[in-house]
Each structure stands twice: as structure tokens, then as C-alpha cells.
Design a protein around this motif. Structure first.
Motif, PDB file in Angstrom:
ATOM      1  N   TYR A 143      74.831 -29.213 104.567  1.00  0.00           N
ATOM      2  CA  TYR A 143      76.092 -28.538 104.906  1.00  0.00           C
ATOM      3  C   TYR A 143      77.226 -29.096 104.046  1.00  0.00           C
ATOM      4  O   TYR A 143      78.052 -28.336 103.504  1.00  0.00           O
ATOM      5  CB  TYR A 143      76.391 -28.746 106.393  1.00  0.00           C
ATOM      6  N   GLN A 144      77.277 -30.416 103.932  1.00  0.00           N
ATOM      7  CA  GLN A 144      78.329 -31.042 103.122  1.00  0.00           C
ATOM      8  C   GLN A 144      78.203 -30.621 101.655  1.00  0.00           C
ATOM      9  O   GLN A 144      79.220 -30.359 100.988  1.00  0.00           O
ATOM     10  CB  GLN A 144      78.236 -32.562 103.248  1.00  0.00           C
ATOM     11  N   ALA A 145      76.969 -30.523 101.157  1.00  0.00           N
ATOM     12  CA  ALA A 145      76.769 -30.144  99.755  1.00  0.00           C
ATOM     13  C   ALA A 145      77.209 -28.706  99.506  1.00  0.00           C
ATOM     14  O   ALA A 145      77.827 -28.391  98.472  1.00  0.00           O
ATOM     15  CB  ALA A 145      75.301 -30.319  99.387  1.00  0.00           C
ATOM     16  N   ASN A 146      76.896 -27.802 100.448  1.00  0.00           N
ATOM     17  CA  ASN A 146      77.331 -26.416 100.295  1.00  0.00           C
ATOM     18  C   ASN A 146      78.861 -26.311 100.360  1.00  0.00           C
ATOM     19  O   ASN A 146      79.470 -25.521  99.617  1.00  0.00           O
ATOM     20  CB  ASN A 146      76.701 -25.535 101.368  1.00  0.00           C
ATOM     21  N   ALA A 147      79.458 -27.101 101.216  1.00  0.00           N
ATOM     22  CA  ALA A 147      80.924 -27.116 101.268  1.00  0.00           C
ATOM     23  C   ALA A 147      81.501 -27.642  99.964  1.00  0.00           C
ATOM     24  O   ALA A 147      82.535 -27.149  99.474  1.00  0.00           O
ATOM     25  CB  ALA A 147      81.386 -27.973 102.445  1.00  0.00           C
ATOM     26  N   GLN A 148      80.818 -28.603  99.378  1.00  0.00           N
ATOM     27  CA  GLN A 148      81.289 -29.155  98.107  1.00  0.00           C
ATOM     28  C   GLN A 148      81.176 -28.123  96.984  1.00  0.00           C
ATOM     29  O   GLN A 148      82.031 -28.055  96.092  1.00  0.00           O
ATOM     30  CB  GLN A 148      80.469 -30.401  97.756  1.00  0.00           C
ATOM     31  N   SER A 149      80.117 -27.276  97.028  1.00  0.00           N
ATOM     32  CA  SER A 149      79.986 -26.245  95.984  1.00  0.00           C
ATOM     33  C   SER A 149      81.125 -25.239  96.071  1.00  0.00           C
ATOM     34  O   SER A 149      81.633 -24.752  95.046  1.00  0.00           O
ATOM     35  CB  SER A 149      78.634 -25.550  96.105  1.00  0.00           C
ATOM     36  N   ILE A 150      81.566 -24.921  97.296  1.00  0.00           N
ATOM     37  CA  ILE A 150      82.704 -24.013  97.460  1.00  0.00           C
ATOM     38  C   ILE A 150      83.979 -24.666  96.940  1.00  0.00           C
ATOM     39  O   ILE A 150      84.807 -24.042  96.249  1.00  0.00           O
ATOM     40  CB  ILE A 150      82.855 -23.623  98.946  1.00  0.00           C
ATOM     41  N   LYS A 151      84.113 -25.947  97.255  1.00  0.00           N
ATOM     42  CA  LYS A 151      85.302 -26.664  96.787  1.00  0.00           C
ATOM     43  C   LYS A 151      85.339 -26.712  95.265  1.00  0.00           C
ATOM     44  O   LYS A 151      86.398 -26.527  94.635  1.00  0.00           O
ATOM     45  CB  LYS A 151      85.284 -28.082  97.369  1.00  0.00           C
ATOM     46  N   THR A 152      84.200 -26.926  94.646  1.00  0.00           N
ATOM     47  CA  THR A 152      84.134 -26.991  93.184  1.00  0.00           C
ATOM     48  C   THR A 152      84.481 -25.645  92.565  1.00  0.00           C
ATOM     49  O   THR A 152      85.214 -25.555  91.571  1.00  0.00           O
ATOM     50  CB  THR A 152      82.734 -27.431  92.747  1.00  0.00           C
ATOM     51  N   GLN A 153      83.941 -24.556  93.148  1.00  0.00           N
ATOM     52  CA  GLN A 153      84.266 -23.220  92.647  1.00  0.00           C
ATOM     53  C   GLN A 153      85.761 -22.940  92.782  1.00  0.00           C
ATOM     54  O   GLN A 153      86.384 -22.315  91.900  1.00  0.00           O
ATOM     55  CB  GLN A 153      83.464 -22.177  93.404  1.00  0.00           C
ATOM     56  N   ASP A 154      86.340 -23.391  93.878  1.00  0.00           N
ATOM     57  CA  ASP A 154      87.790 -23.206  94.073  1.00  0.00           C
ATOM     58  C   ASP A 154      88.578 -23.928  92.988  1.00  0.00           C
ATOM     59  O   ASP A 154      89.567 -23.406  92.468  1.00  0.00           O
ATOM     60  CB  ASP A 154      88.172 -23.726  95.462  1.00  0.00           C
TER      61      ASP A 154
END
Length: 426
Positions: free
Chosen positions: A405-416
Motif C-alpha cells: 500500500y505504501q509503495a503504491n502511494a509512493q508511485s502516485i506521489k512520484t507521478q504527481d
């Protein structure tokens, strides 16, 4: 695209965490089966797309699969609790007229309701077959609270010795009130058709000491107006017994069952005999195994097949699923046999809560049978099946899904952050 991928990952991990949390919450739920999350990847199909350059669209939860492995069996001390040791499900129904929905469960915490039906803790009635038949439609199992049915005495068996030193008595018939008129007496408690106890009194009189030595037996049955002197009757008999020089009984012939032609239990008034009027007439077969040795006259063994009325004392369950009611008069009655349903695809069952499942098109219909038949498991009485949740594995899976879950949230943050960089270009 990366936002969608990250969101799908967050959704999948979130559902997986829900499943894990549900498993952990039911770690102590009887008969509970742990669930597992099955993931699948997602690809968007585009006409003319290069198959060597496909980029996935994330993940999804393809299924939530239950693990129907055997849980540990724990003794409870409650005789009606049951655990299935092997495959299969208990069949239960709601006690509502016209409700034909069949439910299935592995939770064997059963009890008797006010009407004597075997039910779950939530009031669903356990289904089975009457008696030991194991055939026909499964119906609610009921343990009768009424008294155990009495059984009239039809046979009395005795082994005894008559003292070879006893003198001959010429006074016949004997008088029960005068011990000098008979050589030996004994009493057997018997029961009439109403379960009332009656003393069968036997009086032995030696009438000859020459070969063959001879004894006559007279009898009376308490409460019987024909044979009981206290009820206005007279002693019945005699039945002649003969012994050879070695002390062996020759008459009646060994292995035969002489019958005392009792006229039945013609009861007098209740005040006289201590019981109600109305018991049926009958006869009692007397099976004597006797010797005549120079030892004191005595009875070695005595038995009779009648029983009084009895009350329900307890209930037990055999491994074959037979529910047996025990009564205070010694009667043991098999009131029903538990029905066990098997499925070709248990994972197709639909969970309904309260430890219950119903069948579906995916599971196929439940096929009912008796415990031990086919692939169905046997019953462990006085026990329940614990949840098959492995807490250690669930806690490790929880950590794994938390990290995902944390990794998927991090991928969204990176895309942002990438988009923000593009927007800031001037």
C-alpha cells in the motif's frame, strides 16, 4: 496512466488488508475458514498495439478464496457439541414454516431448545435422519423430553445352588408367612407394562431326597390378585426341578426355558398395591441354571429384561453421527443420525454470516449423506472445530500488504511530482 496504476494497487492492497483483518478478527470463531485474496493484473487492449510494448494498467482482486482446510479439534465438555473430522458441512434450517432455504456450517456448537430440537447458538435446527436409517430426506433432529418407555418383564434368568443337606418338607403349598414351610426363597424385581415394580417371589420346597432329588418351586407376584396372598390370591405352582446324583439339574432339561404360566398382573386397587390399575397381562419365562451341592442355598446371578419408566439423563453423539438419548432407566435410544453435506466446489459457497454458507451455481448442490460415507468426515462428539486462521501468517501478510500500500502511494506521489515539474516548464 501511473495514477490509475497506483490507485488500482491501493484498492487491491486495501481489499487484501480487509480480508486479513477479517481473518484475524475471527481467529477464535468456531468453524471459521480463513480467506485469501487472489490478485490479477490488468491490461488495456488497443487495436494495432505493439504486443512487445504493452504497459499494464495495474491490478485488481480477481477473487477472495476461502481455505477449507481442517481446523484443530478441541474438546468442550458439552456432549452435543460436534466437530467434523474431514470433509463436509452440517445442514441446518431456520425453524420458520415455509422457509426451505438450506444452510451449511462447520460450527458444531449445538444445544437443545425448549422443544427438544438440536439447534445452533443462533437457533438454526440441525438436520439429520430419523433413527439409524440414514436414508430419505433430512429433517430437524428432536430429542424427546418425555420419559423413557417402560418395558414389561418377559424373561428372568437365574443361576443358583440348592443345599443338598436340606430336609424334605411335606407341607404343600408353602405359606410365605411361615419360613418352616419352605427350604429357600428369593425375590426378583420385575416390571409391568406401566413400569411399576413387582416382586416375583420364588419359594423352593424339597419334596424328595432320593434319586432323582426333587424340588418344587412356587411363586407369587406382588400386586397380582391371582398369585399374591396379600392381594387375595394364592401361591402358584409348582414347577418341578430334579437333580441327579452328581448335583446336576436334569429337569427342566438344560437349555430349555420353562414358563411360569402367570395369569398376568391383574392389579387390585391402587391403594392396596401402591400403583394404578390398568397394566396389561403377560407371562414370564424363567430360565433356571441350578445345581444341588452341599453348600448353603444361594443365588449367584440374576437378571430380568424389564425396565421402569425413565427420564432423560443425557445426550451423546457417536463418531457415525448417531445422537443417542440416555434415560435414567438405562434405555439408550438413537433419536437421529446427523446429515453431512458434501460439495464438489466448496469455494463456490456463499458466506451468509453467523458461520453459515448457502450453495450457489458455482458450488453445486449439497449432497447429503451420513458421516463417514464417501469422502465425508466422521463426527467428534463433545468437541468443536477451531478456526483455521494462522495468526502468524496473517500478521506477516498484513506487513506485506501494508508495504505494498505504501509503495503504491509512493508511485502516485512520484507521478504527481513529475507532472508538477512539467507544469512548471515555461
Amino acid at each position: 496512466m501511473a495514477f490509475q496504476q497506483g490507485l488500482s494497487g491501493l484498492s487491491s492492497s486495501s481489499q487484501a488488508l480487509d480480508v486479513i483483518s477479517h481473518n484475524v478478527a475471527n481467529a477464535n470463531t468456531t468453524g471459521f475458514k480463513a480467506s485469501q485474496t487472489v490478485f490479477a493484473d490488468v491490461y488495456s487492449a488497443t487495436l494495432g498495439a505493439d504486443p512487445y510494448k504493452q504497459v499494464g494498467s495495474g491490478s485488481r482482486v480477481a477473487a477472495i478464496r476461502q481455505n477449507f482446510s481442517q481446523g484443530s479439534i478441541t474438546e468442550t465438555g458439552n456432549s452435543l457439541d460436534m466437530a467434523i473430522n474431514g470433509d463436509g458441512f452440517f445442514m441446518v434450517k431456520r425453524p420458520v414454516l415455509g422457509d426451505n432455504q438450506m444452510y451449511y456450517t462447520r460450527a458444531g456448537e449445538f444445544q437443545l431448545d425448549k422443544d427438544g430440537y438440536v439447534t445452533t447458538a443462533t437457533g438454526y435446527q440441525l438436520l439429520g435422519y430419523p433413527g439409524t436409517a440414514g436414508a430419505g430426506d433430512a429433517v430437524p433432529i428432536k430429542v424427546p423430553y418425555d420419559t423413557g418407555t417402560p418395558r414389561e418383564t418377559s424373561t428372568v434368568s437365574m443361576t443358583f445352588n440348592l443345599d443338598a443337606n436340606q430336609p424334605v418338607i411335606t407341607t404343600v403349598p408353602p405359606d410365605p408367612a411361615k419360613p418352616e414351610t419352605y427350604n429357600f426363597s428369593t425375590t426378583v424385581v420385575t416390571y409391568d407394562s406401566l413400569g411399576i415394580a413387582h416382586n416375583l417371589n420364588l419359594y423352593f420346597v424339597r419334596t424328595s431326597n432320593t434319586a432323582p432329588s426333587q424340588w418344587d418351586v412356587y411363586w407369587s407376584l406382588s400386586g397380582d390378585t391371582t398369585s399374591d396372598p396379600a392381594a387375595g390370591g394364592t401361591l402358584q405352582g409348582p414347577l418341578t426341578m430334579q437333580f441327579d446324583a452328581s448335583g446336576a439339574m436334569t429337569t427342566p432339561a438344560p437349555g430349555t426355558v420353562p414358563t411360569f404360566s402367570l395369569p398376568g398382573i391383574s392389579l387390585a386397587s391402587g391403594a392396596t398395591i401402591g400403583g394404578p390399575v390398568g397394566a396389561s397381562d403377560g407371562t414370564i419365562d424363567i430360565n433356571f441354571t441350578a445345581t444341588q451341592f452341599a453348600l448353603a442355598s444361594s443365588v449367584n446371578t440374576i437378571s430380568q429384561d424389564g425396565v421402569p419408566a425413565g427420564e432423560l439423563a443425557g445426550v451423546s453423539v457417536t463418531k457415525e453421527g448417531q445422537i443417542q438419548a440416555r434415560y435414567t432407566n438405562g434405555n439408550v435410544v438413537t433419536v437421529g443420525t446427523v446429515a453431512i453435506a458434501s460439495f464438489r466446489n466448496p469455494n463456490g459457497l456463499v458466506s451468509m454470516g453467523d458461520n453459515l454458507w448457502i450453495s450457489s451455481l458455482e458450488s453445486g448442490p449439497g449432497v447429503a449423506g451420513t458421516p463417514g460415507a464417501g469422502t465425508r468426515g466422521f463426527i467428534s462428539g463433545g468437541s468443536v472445530e477451531a478456526s483455521n486462521v494462522d495468526l502468524t501468517a496473517e500478521l506477516v501478510n498484513m506487513i506485506v500488504q501494508q508495504r505494498a500500500y505504501q509503495a503504491n502511494a509512493q508511485s502516485i506521489k512520484t507521478q504527481d511530482q513529475i507532472l508538477q515539474t512539467v507544469i512548471n516548464l515555461r
